[in-house]
Design an enzyme around this catalytic site. Structure first.
Site, PDB file in Angstrom:
ATOM      1  N   GLY A 131     143.241 136.491  53.995  1.00 60.31           N
ATOM      2  CA  GLY A 131     142.265 137.428  53.461  1.00 60.31           C
ATOM      3  C   GLY A 131     141.399 138.142  54.467  1.00 60.31           C
ATOM      4  O   GLY A 131     140.347 138.650  54.117  1.00 60.31           O
ATOM      5  N   CYS A 132     141.819 138.194  55.714  1.00 55.69           N
ATOM      6  CA  CYS A 132     141.030 138.969  56.653  1.00 55.69           C
ATOM      7  C   CYS A 132     141.805 140.228  57.008  1.00 55.69           C
ATOM      8  O   CYS A 132     143.027 140.227  57.070  1.00 55.69           O
ATOM      9  CB  CYS A 132     140.761 138.229  57.948  1.00 55.69           C
ATOM     10  N   GLN A 133     141.047 141.278  57.300  1.00 50.73           N
ATOM     11  CA  GLN A 133     141.676 142.511  57.746  1.00 50.73           C
ATOM     12  C   GLN A 133     142.244 142.314  59.143  1.00 50.73           C
ATOM     13  O   GLN A 133     143.306 142.804  59.487  1.00 50.73           O
ATOM     14  CB  GLN A 133     140.610 143.598  57.765  1.00 50.73           C
ATOM     15  N   SER A 134     141.504 141.574  59.952  1.00 50.13           N
ATOM     16  CA  SER A 134     142.024 141.172  61.255  1.00 50.13           C
ATOM     17  C   SER A 134     142.672 139.798  61.063  1.00 50.13           C
ATOM     18  O   SER A 134     142.303 139.052  60.172  1.00 50.13           O
ATOM     19  CB  SER A 134     140.878 141.082  62.258  1.00 50.13           C
TER      20      SER A 134
END
Ligand SMILES: Cc1ncc(COP(=O)(O)O)c(C=O)c1O
Ligand SMILES: Cc1ncc(COP(=O)(O)O)c(C=O)c1O
Lengths: 407, 145, 407, 145
Positions: free
Chosen positions: B51-54
């Site tokens: 769930g992280c963009q990075s």
């Protein structure tokens, strides 16, 4: 039609007049959602303050008046996309809801095991997942038309892939990530030569260019109010009457039937058949107000101005060595995606925000497209007619500072 | 040093920056750049935090008494933030880690990284570290996650 | 908690301050939709004016702030129904949407040919049609629990009809037509003894009484914001975590996934898995404001006052020979349905409207119930805490005039 | 009398009532009460007009030249309104009926009955009468609907 002046236009949008992190807000995230002119905000307030009532159901005055206003909003939408009839306009929750409706109802009626649904490689998840789901449920298969490095679909590629089993083509009018304006009129024409209906995801088109569903000959056309200066929670499915008549209802509940007994039901004609439950009345009213606002400016002026903005932004970014623009089609709406070599888009977006510049970073709900370009995401500046050349300058300055900080 | 003392130390360091976000971020970015937290070979997909963009990888280890933590990210600010969290929590007992309030992130003016937007992995990172700590707690013996 | 005074309360609701057909509006159509207090209207305006942005997706400040506010709204809803976790609260378009979601997703996972779904004879179309559709699609059958003439369900009747094939019970908390408050806690308890989960249609309960989903042990609880003084276009599905984890997504699109490729997808955990597309952000914010407003008054005062109103209205109507009240349960929310012998409800409603009294006439989306009573419809006065005893008097006077005119 | 003359006559009658809705409605109600438009035996379900809160039955007849219209309703106001529409349109040629603007409903202050709420059958009644007229037009010979 007054002469277009973004300085005046900006005064209509209160959200733009604020400081973010002590800088003037530069809002370049219009592709995610656009801001609302005062007239739209006021029409929603006016609805809740003086006109609130349920529709279609009551005989009393408030109910009758708001039913008329809501149906008038439908007519406003009809004219906005130049649909032949107002009953071809179905109010939904948004683009995603519209596409799911078609995937379910059209799919239930027309898609069988072994059939095919065709999409492109640049689709938004909302125009991918419902078709994957449909294909999985029905034992059909999903075909994906490729794009080239510039981010364009070739009409021939589309046409070549159509077979006798193709039941529907679903494609975006304007790519939310790349800005590409697809040649949908030609694609629709070619699909129709093979008797294949076409759904257009118009979410990113309606804020930027004039749509004429009859001229396009689109079978389905979907969009969201919130991206075109209207309220959240409401959207539109345009569909040709013949499809609406043949499709079974999607959601069921109050309002979609003529008669119910436990033995069986008779459905109301479209669009009511597809509008179960109390609708988002304030949303419909606000959307109509947004359309009237856009019409007052006029797409001719909007397209001309936004094109100049886009060209300016792209030329400024082109001058920066470390920047690579993703999506280089010649036909683009005012959307610029880019990456900065060696830097993660998230880092760049974080620092830009510190300078008051709101861009979106990430995959923009187009992961397959990111996979195609082999990048984790982009930085996207998506513009609207209330953005200015000065804002682009400030953004470029901020971007340079961010790159310096991060390198 | 206790977790609280670690937090105190960081807060003191950041106090020097005053209201100046640029210095604060330069500090975080420098942290992110300087620390090679996980080698490329270690960055397995099963260490990824969702769930992280990075991308964010987390690896924890428990020797029966203390828990050690390593993490990495492909985004430099995320990595810098992770480094701060690790500096505070690393080599403490699981029960200390589970109960750490981690107020320092707010105190040093970086609360924005704790928002529930899924773009940001810091909240997920902290959550996963605490989940690992809980798991070690209940098992008690040394282990790697 | 201030002392409850309807005169003060009314000042919060601008829609009530108007003339209809030259009379002061008497709004007794709260069951269709309730009016909005100024704080709710203002919170929506404030959202669009200063805070507008898309959620969950951006790294920029506006987006981060509104994501937090939207998630805070979810927590407000959680506390309102006393759910165990905020991730058990799914935002939907309304009750109808919530029920359709469960019919689809629970149905897909758990209902097979030969299974049974059980509802009652007093359900709203929105709690009938989705189950008829599900049963038709899956080859299951719908069982309908009868009611008595007073408009009540007997817990024993419910329990008797449960079999080993019963997969779900769906029942309304409060009947929109009759006002009956059903003994849902007992029904849920008995259904659970047979391992059958229960869905509660709470659309008409939440404006009138305190709901505690944990105390009720409800598996699913559905309601709409617009009937509880909140905005249109937004509603809630409460569902126990265990069901949300087991159910497949309903709509698909942006926001519901972790990763997508054309080979497959990984879904986000609930509630995001069930919230495809850009949500009705202003709606969520407005709903939370409505809940805070209700909480400020407090259900203790609301229930007490509305009970007095209901008793007064019923006793006034009882004194009229030609009036027959439909729905005579001892446990009722502030809803009175009635017929006037020899007159069509539509005619009565038309004339009442001329006197400024807004009631609803017709079948109220409960046609099977009308069939049971063998009437074409009723006249329904549905009250809210801002209604007054004086309004009931004026209504009764108008009703007498209408009867005289029509007889 | 032409359709227009019929309309004119009704408008003149209603002018007497001035702003007084009660007299207007009493008039409509009286109309509704006095006219037994269809016998119970005639009220077949296949004559029902869809989408009204009150039931509305419509029966039209075409003798090759003129179209005659009968309708009824279980609600008295609806019936009265239907009686007015019939008084205006009855015994006219289908092409006249198809093109009739029926402005009188607005002119006599009863426009509220033309709203698109499905509660009200008047709009559906007029639509169905015109559809029948169209059908007779295209066939030309006498027929009942
Ligand atoms: C008992 C009941 N259930 C469901 C609904 C449907 O609610 P909505 O139209 O907001 O989806 C209503 C509203 O009319 C109702 O009264
Ligand atoms: C191309 C495209 N399609 C579909 C959508 C989904 O729109 P919504 O989230 O309003 O349903 C979006 C918005 O992000 C989009 O850009």
């Amino acid at each position: 039609m007054a002469i277009f002046n973004p300085i005046d236009i900006r005064k209509d949008f209160p959200t733009l007049e604020q400081k973010v992190n002590k800088h003037n807000l530069i809002y370049f995230d219009n592709g995610a959602t656009a801001h609302k002119p005062k007239v739209v905000i006021n029409s929603i307030q006016e609805y809740y303050t003086n006109k609130n009532s349920n529709i279609h159901r009551g005989v009393h005055t408030l109910s009758r008046q708001i039913t008329e206003a809501y149906e008038q909003a439908r007519v406003t939408v009809q004219h906005f996309v130049n649909a032949a009839f107002s009953h071809e306009i179905v109010f939904t929750k948004g683009t995603t809801d519209s596409i799911n409706l078609v995937a379910y109802s059209f799919g239930k009626r027309f898609v069988k095991a072994g059939d095919e649904v065709m999409i492109s490689a640049m689709e938004h998840h909302s125009n991918i997942l419902p078709w994957m789901q449909l294909c999985e449920d029905r034992g059909a298969s999903l075909k994906v038309v490729p794009i080239n490095k510039a981010g364009e679909i070739k009409v021939e590629d589309f046409t070549k892939l159509i077979t006798d089993r193709t039941k529907l083509v679903a494609i975006t009018h304007v790519s939310n990530t790349l800005g590409t304006i697809n040649p949908i009129k030609e694609i629709i024409h070619n699909a129709h030569l093979r008797n294949v209906p076409v759904l257009i995801d118009g979410a990113q088109a309606v804020p930027h260019l004039k749509v004429d569903v009859q001229d396009l000959d689109a079978d389905f056309y979907c969009f969201s109010a919130h991206k075109m200066f209207g309220p959240t929670g409401v959207g539109v499915l345009y569909a040709k009457e013949k499809w609406l008549n043949e499709m079974p209802p999607y959601q069921s509940g109050g309002g979609i039937i003529q008669t119910v007994s436990f033995e069986g039901v008779t459905y109301a004609p479209a669009p009511l058949k597809f509008e179960a439950g109390t609708p988002h009345i304030a949303g419909g009213i606000g959307l109509a107000t947004a359309i009237n606002y856009i019409n007052q400016i006029g797409f001719e002026q909007i397209e001309k101005y936004e094109n100049e903005l886009l060209n300016y932004a792209q030329s400024q970014l082109h001058q920066m060595e470390e920047v690579e623009i993703i999506g280089q089609s010649e036909h683009k709406a005012a959307v610029v995606s880019f990456i900065v070599k060696g830097l993660h888009p998230y880092d760049v977006g974080m620092i830009l925000d510190k300078y008051g510049v709101a861009v979106r970073t990430g995959h923009h709900c187009t992961q397959p497209l990111m996979d195609y370009y082999k990048i984790p995401g982009t930085i996207r500046a998506s513009l609207a007619f209330y953005n200015t050349f000065e804002e682009i300058d400030t953004f470029v300055t901020a971007l340079k500072k961010a790159i310096k900080m991060l390198s | 040093m206790s977790i609280e003392e670690n937090e105190k130390e960081i807060i003191d360091e950041f106090n020097i920056f005053g209201d100046d976000w640029e210095s604060r971020y330069e500090y975080i970015i420098d942290l992110g750049k300087s620390l090679p937290l996980l080698s490329d070979a270690e960055k397995h997909d099963n260490l990824l935090i969702k769930g992280c963009q990075s991308k964010m990888w987390l690896k924890t280890y428990f020797d029966g008494t203390l828990m050690s933590i390593r993490a990495d990210s492909d985004a430099i600010i995320t990595k810098g933030m992770a480094a701060l969290v690790i500096r505070v929590l690393n080599n403490h007992r699981p029960e200390e880690i589970v109960n750490a309030p981690l107020n320092f992130i707010d105190a040093i003016g970086l609360k924005e990284h704790l928002s529930p937007t899924r773009a940001n992995g810091l909240t997920s990172l902290i959550k996963q570290i605490k989940l690992d700590a809980l798991a070690y707690l209940s098992k008690g013996s040394s282990e790697t996650k």
